[in-house]
Design an enzyme around this catalytic site. Sequence first.
Site, PDB file in Angstrom:
ATOM      1  N   HIS A  11      10.699   0.901   7.435  1.00 34.35           N
ATOM      2  CA  HIS A  11       9.854   0.618   6.255  1.00 34.35           C
ATOM      3  C   HIS A  11       8.498   0.129   6.746  1.00 34.35           C
ATOM      4  O   HIS A  11       8.390  -0.962   7.312  1.00 34.35           O
ATOM      5  CB  HIS A  11      10.483  -0.457   5.358  1.00 34.35           C
ATOM      6  CG  HIS A  11       9.654  -0.777   4.142  1.00 34.35           C
ATOM      7  ND1 HIS A  11      10.165  -0.743   2.867  1.00 34.35           N
ATOM      8  CD2 HIS A  11       8.354  -1.127   3.996  1.00 34.35           C
ATOM      9  CE1 HIS A  11       9.223  -1.048   2.005  1.00 34.35           C
ATOM     10  NE2 HIS A  11       8.102  -1.302   2.671  1.00 34.35           N
ATOM     11  N   HIS A  41       3.901   0.422   6.222  1.00 36.08           N
ATOM     12  CA  HIS A  41       2.668   0.902   5.576  1.00 36.08           C
ATOM     13  C   HIS A  41       1.616   1.166   6.647  1.00 36.08           C
ATOM     14  O   HIS A  41       1.242   0.237   7.377  1.00 36.08           O
ATOM     15  CB  HIS A  41       2.140  -0.148   4.595  1.00 36.08           C
ATOM     16  CG  HIS A  41       3.132  -0.504   3.526  1.00 36.08           C
ATOM     17  ND1 HIS A  41       3.167   0.112   2.295  1.00 36.08           N
ATOM     18  CD2 HIS A  41       4.157  -1.392   3.521  1.00 36.08           C
ATOM     19  CE1 HIS A  41       4.160  -0.381   1.575  1.00 36.08           C
ATOM     20  NE2 HIS A  41       4.784  -1.307   2.297  1.00 36.08           N
ATOM     21  N   PHE A  42       1.156   2.403   6.706  1.00 31.50           N
ATOM     22  CA  PHE A  42       0.108   2.765   7.670  1.00 31.50           C
ATOM     23  C   PHE A  42      -1.280   2.790   7.026  1.00 31.50           C
ATOM     24  O   PHE A  42      -2.273   2.864   7.737  1.00 31.50           O
ATOM     25  CB  PHE A  42       0.371   4.162   8.235  1.00 31.50           C
ATOM     26  CG  PHE A  42       1.211   4.205   9.488  1.00 31.50           C
ATOM     27  CD1 PHE A  42       1.150   3.204  10.451  1.00 31.50           C
ATOM     28  CD2 PHE A  42       2.048   5.292   9.719  1.00 31.50           C
ATOM     29  CE1 PHE A  42       1.907   3.286  11.614  1.00 31.50           C
ATOM     30  CE2 PHE A  42       2.810   5.379  10.883  1.00 31.50           C
ATOM     31  CZ  PHE A  42       2.731   4.369  11.829  1.00 31.50           C
ATOM     32  N   ARG A  43      -1.335   2.848   5.672  1.00 27.60           N
ATOM     33  CA  ARG A  43      -2.623   3.073   4.990  1.00 27.60           C
ATOM     34  C   ARG A  43      -3.217   4.410   5.424  1.00 27.60           C
ATOM     35  O   ARG A  43      -2.515   5.294   5.849  1.00 27.60           O
ATOM     36  CB  ARG A  43      -3.613   1.918   5.248  1.00 27.60           C
ATOM     37  CG  ARG A  43      -3.027   0.519   5.093  1.00 27.60           C
ATOM     38  CD  ARG A  43      -2.413   0.269   3.750  1.00 27.60           C
ATOM     39  NE  ARG A  43      -2.069  -1.143   3.601  1.00 27.60           N
ATOM     40  CZ  ARG A  43      -1.163  -1.589   2.744  1.00 27.60           C
ATOM     41  NH1 ARG A  43      -0.480  -0.769   1.976  1.00 27.60           N
ATOM     42  NH2 ARG A  43      -0.922  -2.879   2.637  1.00 27.60           N
ATOM     43  N   ASN A  78       2.441   4.473  -0.712  1.00 25.84           N
ATOM     44  CA  ASN A  78       1.597   3.819  -1.726  1.00 25.84           C
ATOM     45  C   ASN A  78       0.123   3.797  -1.328  1.00 25.84           C
ATOM     46  O   ASN A  78      -0.514   2.748  -1.314  1.00 25.84           O
ATOM     47  CB  ASN A  78       2.112   2.408  -2.046  1.00 25.84           C
ATOM     48  CG  ASN A  78       2.087   1.466  -0.859  1.00 25.84           C
ATOM     49  OD1 ASN A  78       2.169   1.901   0.288  1.00 25.84           O
ATOM     50  ND2 ASN A  78       1.959   0.174  -1.129  1.00 25.84           N
ATOM     51  N   LYS A  93      10.619   7.045  -2.666  1.00 25.18           N
ATOM     52  CA  LYS A  93      10.474   5.611  -2.886  1.00 25.18           C
ATOM     53  C   LYS A  93      10.340   5.280  -4.360  1.00 25.18           C
ATOM     54  O   LYS A  93       9.455   5.808  -5.037  1.00 25.18           O
ATOM     55  CB  LYS A  93       9.225   5.125  -2.128  1.00 25.18           C
ATOM     56  CG  LYS A  93       8.887   3.659  -2.339  1.00 25.18           C
ATOM     57  CD  LYS A  93       9.891   2.751  -1.654  1.00 25.18           C
ATOM     58  CE  LYS A  93       9.621   1.306  -1.987  1.00 25.18           C
ATOM     59  NZ  LYS A  93       9.224   0.508  -0.859  1.00 25.18           N
ATOM     60  N   HIS A 123      12.179  -0.486  -4.042  1.00 25.71           N
ATOM     61  CA  HIS A 123      11.558  -1.813  -4.136  1.00 25.71           C
ATOM     62  C   HIS A 123      12.266  -2.496  -5.299  1.00 25.71           C
ATOM     63  O   HIS A 123      11.997  -2.207  -6.466  1.00 25.71           O
ATOM     64  CB  HIS A 123      10.044  -1.700  -4.398  1.00 25.71           C
ATOM     65  CG  HIS A 123       9.381  -3.038  -4.424  1.00 25.71           C
ATOM     66  ND1 HIS A 123       8.505  -3.460  -3.449  1.00 25.71           N
ATOM     67  CD2 HIS A 123       9.488  -4.077  -5.291  1.00 25.71           C
ATOM     68  CE1 HIS A 123       8.107  -4.696  -3.716  1.00 25.71           C
ATOM     69  NE2 HIS A 123       8.688  -5.091  -4.826  1.00 25.71           N
ATOM     70  N   HIS A 170      13.471  -4.291   2.098  1.00 22.04           N
ATOM     71  CA  HIS A 170      12.983  -5.652   2.347  1.00 22.04           C
ATOM     72  C   HIS A 170      13.685  -6.711   1.487  1.00 22.04           C
ATOM     73  O   HIS A 170      13.061  -7.389   0.679  1.00 22.04           O
ATOM     74  CB  HIS A 170      11.462  -5.762   2.199  1.00 22.04           C
ATOM     75  CG  HIS A 170      10.865  -5.039   1.016  1.00 22.04           C
ATOM     76  ND1 HIS A 170      11.314  -5.188  -0.264  1.00 22.04           N
ATOM     77  CD2 HIS A 170       9.827  -4.167   0.947  1.00 22.04           C
ATOM     78  CE1 HIS A 170      10.573  -4.444  -1.060  1.00 22.04           C
ATOM     79  NE2 HIS A 170       9.667  -3.813  -0.351  1.00 22.04           N
ATOM     80  N   ASP A 187       8.094  -3.649   7.037  1.00 23.16           N
ATOM     81  CA  ASP A 187       7.203  -3.764   5.886  1.00 23.16           C
ATOM     82  C   ASP A 187       5.820  -4.235   6.322  1.00 23.16           C
ATOM     83  O   ASP A 187       5.128  -4.935   5.572  1.00 23.16           O
ATOM     84  CB  ASP A 187       7.779  -4.693   4.812  1.00 23.16           C
ATOM     85  CG  ASP A 187       7.055  -4.546   3.475  1.00 23.16           C
ATOM     86  OD1 ASP A 187       6.362  -3.538   3.277  1.00 23.16           O
ATOM     87  OD2 ASP A 187       7.175  -5.460   2.642  1.00 23.16           O
ATOM     88  N   HIS A 221      -3.669  -5.725   5.291  1.00 27.26           N
ATOM     89  CA  HIS A 221      -4.796  -5.956   4.376  1.00 27.26           C
ATOM     90  C   HIS A 221      -5.819  -6.726   5.194  1.00 27.26           C
ATOM     91  O   HIS A 221      -5.457  -7.702   5.869  1.00 27.26           O
ATOM     92  CB  HIS A 221      -4.384  -6.831   3.180  1.00 27.26           C
ATOM     93  CG  HIS A 221      -3.412  -6.171   2.242  1.00 27.26           C
ATOM     94  ND1 HIS A 221      -3.797  -5.281   1.272  1.00 27.26           N
ATOM     95  CD2 HIS A 221      -2.069  -6.287   2.126  1.00 27.26           C
ATOM     96  CE1 HIS A 221      -2.723  -4.873   0.594  1.00 27.26           C
ATOM     97  NE2 HIS A 221      -1.662  -5.469   1.092  1.00 27.26           N
TER      98      HIS A 221
HETATM   99  C1  NCD Z   1       3.087  -3.878   0.398  1.00 29.97           C
HETATM  100  C2  NCD Z   1       1.682  -3.280   0.542  1.00 29.97           C
HETATM  101  O1  NCD Z   1       0.723  -4.024   0.745  1.00 29.97           O
HETATM  102  O2  NCD Z   1       1.544  -2.049   0.452  1.00 29.97           O
HETATM  103  N1  NCD Z   1       2.947  -5.284   0.216  1.00 29.97           N
HETATM  104  C3  NCD Z   1       3.887  -6.219   0.464  1.00 29.97           C
HETATM  105  O3  NCD Z   1       3.653  -7.367   0.127  1.00 29.97           O
HETATM  106  N2  NCD Z   1       5.010  -5.916   1.044  1.00 29.97           N
HETATM  107  C4  NCD Z   1       3.838  -3.218  -0.704  1.00 29.97           C
HETATM  108  C5  NCD Z   1       5.313  -3.536  -0.726  1.00 29.97           C
HETATM  109  O4  NCD Z   1       6.071  -3.093   0.133  1.00 29.97           O
HETATM  110  O5  NCD Z   1       5.735  -4.268  -1.628  1.00 29.97           O
HETATM  111 ZN    ZN Z   2       6.505  -2.238   1.795  1.00 31.24          ZN
END
Ligand code: NCD
Ligand code: ZN
Length: 345
Positions: free
Chosen positions: A14, A16-18, A42, A100, A137, A175, A248, A252
């Site tokens: 799980h 996030h790469f953006r 996302n 997802k 989620h 998560h 996860d 940011h």
């Molecule tokens: C994730 C994100 O920033 O994309 N943020 C987080 O707090 N985990 C989204 C997610 O997995 O809920």
């Molecule tokens: Zn996530």
Amino acid sequence: MTDTLTIRRPDDWHLHFRDDEVMQAVVPYTARQFGRAIVMPNLSPPVTDTASASAYRSRILAAVPEGVDFMPLMTCYLTDNTDPEDLADGAKAGVFTAAKLYPANATTNSAHGVSDVAKIYPVLEAMERADIVLCVHGEVTDNDIDVFDREAEFIERHMRAIVRDFPSLRVVFEHITTSDAVDFVMAASDNVAATITPQHLHINRNAMLVGGIQPHNYCLPVAKREGHRLALRKAATSGATKFFLGTDSAPHLRSAKESSCGCAGIFNAPFALESYLTVFDEEEALEHFEAFASLNGPRFYRVPVHDQTITLERGDTHVPQTIAMAGEEIVPWHAGEMLSWRISS
Ligand code: NCD
Ligand code: ZN
């Protein structure tokens, strides 16, 4: 005392790469440690069909450093209007590994998520038929439900129905943050598993709220009471096959975290393995680390374990306070701390 640990190459189930500059910066951190990762869809706009997932996968692969063997596994962001045929075709073509489910407005970039689980029952039927994994989620979004109760409430309102109505669908409860989720997963069939993040093994909700608001400890689902953290540690380190690694990691930039409306998400990719391993060491469960990091996930997702190995050794890892990124900086998980394991090869 064990001072080195050699395990099969792990995967991150799980992540996030953006996109764009941030993606270029974060992909190497993950590829250094993990052979594969389940990539969350996302983006803005989200990755909702085969064509956009395939294009995103190409952009990620182009960001993998030369000579590093890493494979992103793509997910489809489910909406009220997901086309079950496109999803099944995308899975058949090897583009999608999973889909997802974000309840609408549950977390970062989830405004296009599912407004009512009943609306995607035809998609879940198609997924069950085509054997596509569902990643969930698991939080309700109703304003009258306390943010700390949203995961437990989601189990009662939706998880029980999903696994009852689609008994052959493989479901990952993503998560997890509560003992309720641990209990639910343990009692469910072998088609139900869960990922656990490093932060939810390390912190309880005090880390967010005591001594001032701590935006870098804020992610969703939010960390819960200490009893829940202890239940997660026990589950992760127990050797049970239903729990596996999913960081996860959710980058940011610092300005987006340290703001009057700080974003949810913890950037843990740079030292994820060292962070998890610290927990297994504290729990005297080093012998179960390989199962959690490298074996249980492939078994659930029905992909081979890696032939390659990775070796970790006892030794200092100094986590920097900040890391330069996209013309700004980002604050990593464990910023300024010393971790007691490091990657040796
Ligand atoms: C994730 C994100 O920033 O994309 N943020 C987080 O707090 N985990 C989204 C997610 O997995 O809920
Ligand atoms: Zn996530």
